[in-house]
Design an enzyme around this catalytic site. Structure first.
Site, PDB file in Angstrom:
ATOM      1  N   HIS A 111       0.746  -0.867  -0.074  1.00 43.30           N
ATOM      2  CA  HIS A 111      -0.182  -0.059  -0.086  1.00 43.30           C
ATOM      3  C   HIS A 111       0.933   1.135   0.011  1.00 43.30           C
ATOM      4  O   HIS A 111       1.901   1.118  -0.073  1.00 43.30           O
ATOM      5  CB  HIS A 111      -0.633   0.585   1.457  1.00 43.30           C
ATOM      6  CG  HIS A 111      -0.324  -0.170   2.506  1.00 43.30           C
ATOM      7  ND1 HIS A 111       0.226   1.100   2.891  1.00 43.30           N
ATOM      8  CD2 HIS A 111       0.131  -1.429   3.490  1.00 43.30           C
ATOM      9  CE1 HIS A 111       1.324   0.281   4.196  1.00 43.30           C
ATOM     10  NE2 HIS A 111       0.695  -1.062   4.564  1.00 43.30           N
ATOM     11  N   HIS A 145       3.920   1.415   1.901  1.00 46.55           N
ATOM     12  CA  HIS A 145       4.994   0.468   1.945  1.00 46.55           C
ATOM     13  C   HIS A 145       5.810   1.504   0.096  1.00 46.55           C
ATOM     14  O   HIS A 145       7.443   1.584   0.657  1.00 46.55           O
ATOM     15  CB  HIS A 145       5.152  -0.843   0.529  1.00 46.55           C
ATOM     16  CG  HIS A 145       4.824  -1.521   1.571  1.00 46.55           C
ATOM     17  ND1 HIS A 145       2.980  -2.177   2.062  1.00 46.55           N
ATOM     18  CD2 HIS A 145       5.208  -2.020   2.571  1.00 46.55           C
ATOM     19  CE1 HIS A 145       2.721  -2.418   2.951  1.00 46.55           C
ATOM     20  NE2 HIS A 145       3.771  -3.391   3.573  1.00 46.55           N
ATOM     21  N   GLN A 193       7.638 -15.527  11.657  1.00 47.62           N
ATOM     22  CA  GLN A 193       6.879 -14.688  12.823  1.00 47.62           C
ATOM     23  C   GLN A 193       5.116 -15.003  12.506  1.00 47.62           C
ATOM     24  O   GLN A 193       4.427 -14.663  13.099  1.00 47.62           O
ATOM     25  CB  GLN A 193       7.681 -13.677  12.302  1.00 47.62           C
ATOM     26  CG  GLN A 193       6.841 -13.694  10.354  1.00 47.62           C
ATOM     27  CD  GLN A 193       6.896 -11.828  10.286  1.00 47.62           C
ATOM     28  OE1 GLN A 193       8.242 -11.443   9.284  1.00 47.62           O
ATOM     29  NE2 GLN A 193       6.037 -10.603  10.197  1.00 47.62           N
ATOM     30  N   GLY A 237       9.014   1.404   8.645  1.00 46.07           N
ATOM     31  CA  GLY A 237       7.498   2.701   8.694  1.00 46.07           C
ATOM     32  C   GLY A 237       7.445   2.570  10.347  1.00 46.07           C
ATOM     33  O   GLY A 237       7.883   1.079  10.717  1.00 46.07           O
ATOM     34  N   GLN A 271       8.567  -3.585  16.371  1.00 49.57           N
ATOM     35  CA  GLN A 271       9.224  -3.826  14.629  1.00 49.57           C
ATOM     36  C   GLN A 271      10.539  -3.125  14.919  1.00 49.57           C
ATOM     37  O   GLN A 271      12.242  -3.313  14.365  1.00 49.57           O
ATOM     38  CB  GLN A 271       8.419  -4.499  14.371  1.00 49.57           C
ATOM     39  CG  GLN A 271       9.320  -4.657  13.450  1.00 49.57           C
ATOM     40  CD  GLN A 271       8.556  -4.730  11.863  1.00 49.57           C
ATOM     41  OE1 GLN A 271       8.232  -6.451  11.348  1.00 49.57           O
ATOM     42  NE2 GLN A 271       8.254  -3.925  10.140  1.00 49.57           N
ATOM     43  N   SER A 289      -2.041  -3.420   5.611  1.00 43.35           N
ATOM     44  CA  SER A 289      -2.059  -4.511   4.689  1.00 43.35           C
ATOM     45  C   SER A 289      -3.448  -5.134   5.244  1.00 43.35           C
ATOM     46  O   SER A 289      -4.298  -5.692   4.591  1.00 43.35           O
ATOM     47  CB  SER A 289      -1.374  -5.477   4.579  1.00 43.35           C
ATOM     48  OG  SER A 289      -0.283  -5.074   4.406  1.00 43.35           O
ATOM     49  N   ARG A 290      -3.754  -4.323   6.710  1.00 41.38           N
ATOM     50  CA  ARG A 290      -5.189  -5.715   7.891  1.00 41.38           C
ATOM     51  C   ARG A 290      -6.408  -4.566   7.413  1.00 41.38           C
ATOM     52  O   ARG A 290      -7.810  -4.872   7.037  1.00 41.38           O
ATOM     53  CB  ARG A 290      -4.794  -6.376   8.437  1.00 41.38           C
ATOM     54  CG  ARG A 290      -3.546  -6.733   9.306  1.00 41.38           C
ATOM     55  CD  ARG A 290      -3.013  -6.528  10.587  1.00 41.38           C
ATOM     56  NE  ARG A 290      -2.111  -7.758  10.871  1.00 41.38           N
ATOM     57  CZ  ARG A 290      -1.648  -8.745  11.658  1.00 41.38           C
ATOM     58  NH1 ARG A 290      -2.956  -8.919  12.393  1.00 41.38           N
ATOM     59  NH2 ARG A 290      -0.638  -9.418  11.550  1.00 41.38           N
TER      60      ARG A 290
HETATM   61  O1  PAF Z   1       6.537  -5.419   9.099  1.00 37.23           O
HETATM   62  C1  PAF Z   1       7.188  -6.308   8.183  1.00 37.23           C
HETATM   63  O2  PAF Z   1       6.483  -6.525   6.652  1.00 37.23           O
HETATM   64  C2  PAF Z   1       7.503  -7.408   8.593  1.00 37.23           C
HETATM   65  O3  PAF Z   1       7.796  -8.705   9.291  1.00 37.23           O
HETATM   66  C3  PAF Z   1       8.735  -7.590   7.729  1.00 37.23           C
HETATM   67  C4  PAF Z   1      10.177  -6.407   7.964  1.00 37.23           C
HETATM   68  C5  PAF Z   1       8.776  -7.692   5.890  1.00 37.23           C
HETATM   69  C6  PAF Z   1       9.557  -9.347   7.819  1.00 37.23           C
HETATM   70  O4  PAF Z   1       9.011  -9.919   7.458  1.00 37.23           O
END
Ligand code: PAF
Length: 280
Positions: free
Chosen positions: A36, A39, A63, A150, A156, A189-190
């Site tokens: 989106h 990104h 993950q 982001g 993260q 994305s959600r």
């Molecule tokens: O934020 C994400 O989309 C994911 O956690 C990432 C950083 C690409 C790792 O898979």
């Protein structure tokens, strides 16, 4: 121009080696696809800092928890490639799972500190091991000078920043402010999982955080302000996982007056879990 797509680490390294020998710098934007505007902003910001930009598209199985549906994660590579082309991305690394995790793969990158802050890690215990492992691999595979993330996934961002520093990976992790819809909802994305009624309502998280930040700036203590935000969201039908004020770098519970704070929230609206955060 359509960016070249490579699917192996060897092919990725061939491309980046050629750039390096021409003294060109490069930025990497790690993604799981379903792209989106947030990104694409990372790609543009990457190109503002470096000569070339790589986007990675890899839905990382490590993950996802047992209760999280990996197969349901939205995938549309053609649409992603079209958007990346428009943003000026130079190269796409989209490996299959077996390229990232070959037979006998045995290594996990696991952090303490921001990865154990009691936020996302409390609800998704495997998440940051999975993220840190794949992101460490992507940093090493790409050899990029900059990595664009982001601020929307704030914990993260703190985790990968700490990980790169701890492992002496020569890359600068750059956090980019969250891109929002017109009504303030953080792009994600959600968001596509929200019904039209939920979508209208979803901006309440940003509203509650904004109000709590104003209260803290006016002198109300962070705990009182975040408790009111939790109550407001619960009254409006959200199931709140947390709304909390944390040290903006360590994510520790604030200990002294005047330290830089970040307000961070996660809440369910129907079947969709939304996260957001803002600086105070
Ligand atoms: O934020 C994400 O989309 C994911 O956690 C990432 C950083 C690409 C790792 O898979």
């Amino acid at each position: 121009m359509k960016p070249k797509i490579v699917r192996t680490v060897a092919a990725l390294r061939r491309e980046t080696r050629a750039w390096r020998s021409s003294k060109l710098t490069c930025a990497v934007v790690p993604t799981m696809g379903a792209l989106h505007e947030g990104h694409l902003t990372l790609v543009r910001e990457g190109l503002a800092r470096a000569d070339r930009c790589i986007a990675t598209i890899f839905v990382n199985p490590k993950q996802f928890g047992a209760s999280e549906d990996l197969s349901r994660y939205p995938r549309d590579e053609d649409a992603d490639v079209r958007q990346l082309a428009k943003a000026g991305c130079n190269l796409i690394f989209a490996p299959p799972p077996e390229e990232m995790y070959g037979d006998g793969f045995s290594t996990t990158v696991s952090l303490e500190g921001p990865a154990k802050a009691g936020l996302e890690d409390r609800f998704r215990p495997q998440f940051f091991d999975g993220v840190a492992t794949v992101v460490a691999k992507l940093f090493i595979q790409s050899g990029a000078d900059y990595a664009m993330f982001g601020e929307k996934d704030y914990q993260q961002l703190m985790v990968v920043t700490r990980m790169a520093r701890d492992l002496d990976i020569p890359i600068e992790v750059v956090g980019i402010p969250t891109v929002r819809e017109e009504d303030g909802l953080a792009m994600s994305s959600r968001n596509r999982y929200l019904s039209p009624a939920e979508r209208k309502h979803a901006t309440a998280i940003y509203g509650a955080l904004t109000l709590a930040a104003e209260k803290i700036r006016a002198g109300i203590d962070p705990q009182t302000a975040t408790r009111s935000a939790t109550l407001a969201l619960t009254t409006q039908g959200f199931k709140v996982d947390y709304v909390t004020a944390r040290n903006a770098t360590t994510l520790a519970v604030p200990a002294v007056r005047g330290e830089p704070l970040r307000l961070i929230a996660a809440a369910w609206l129907g079947k969709t879990r939304l996260i957001d955060n803002i600086p105070v």
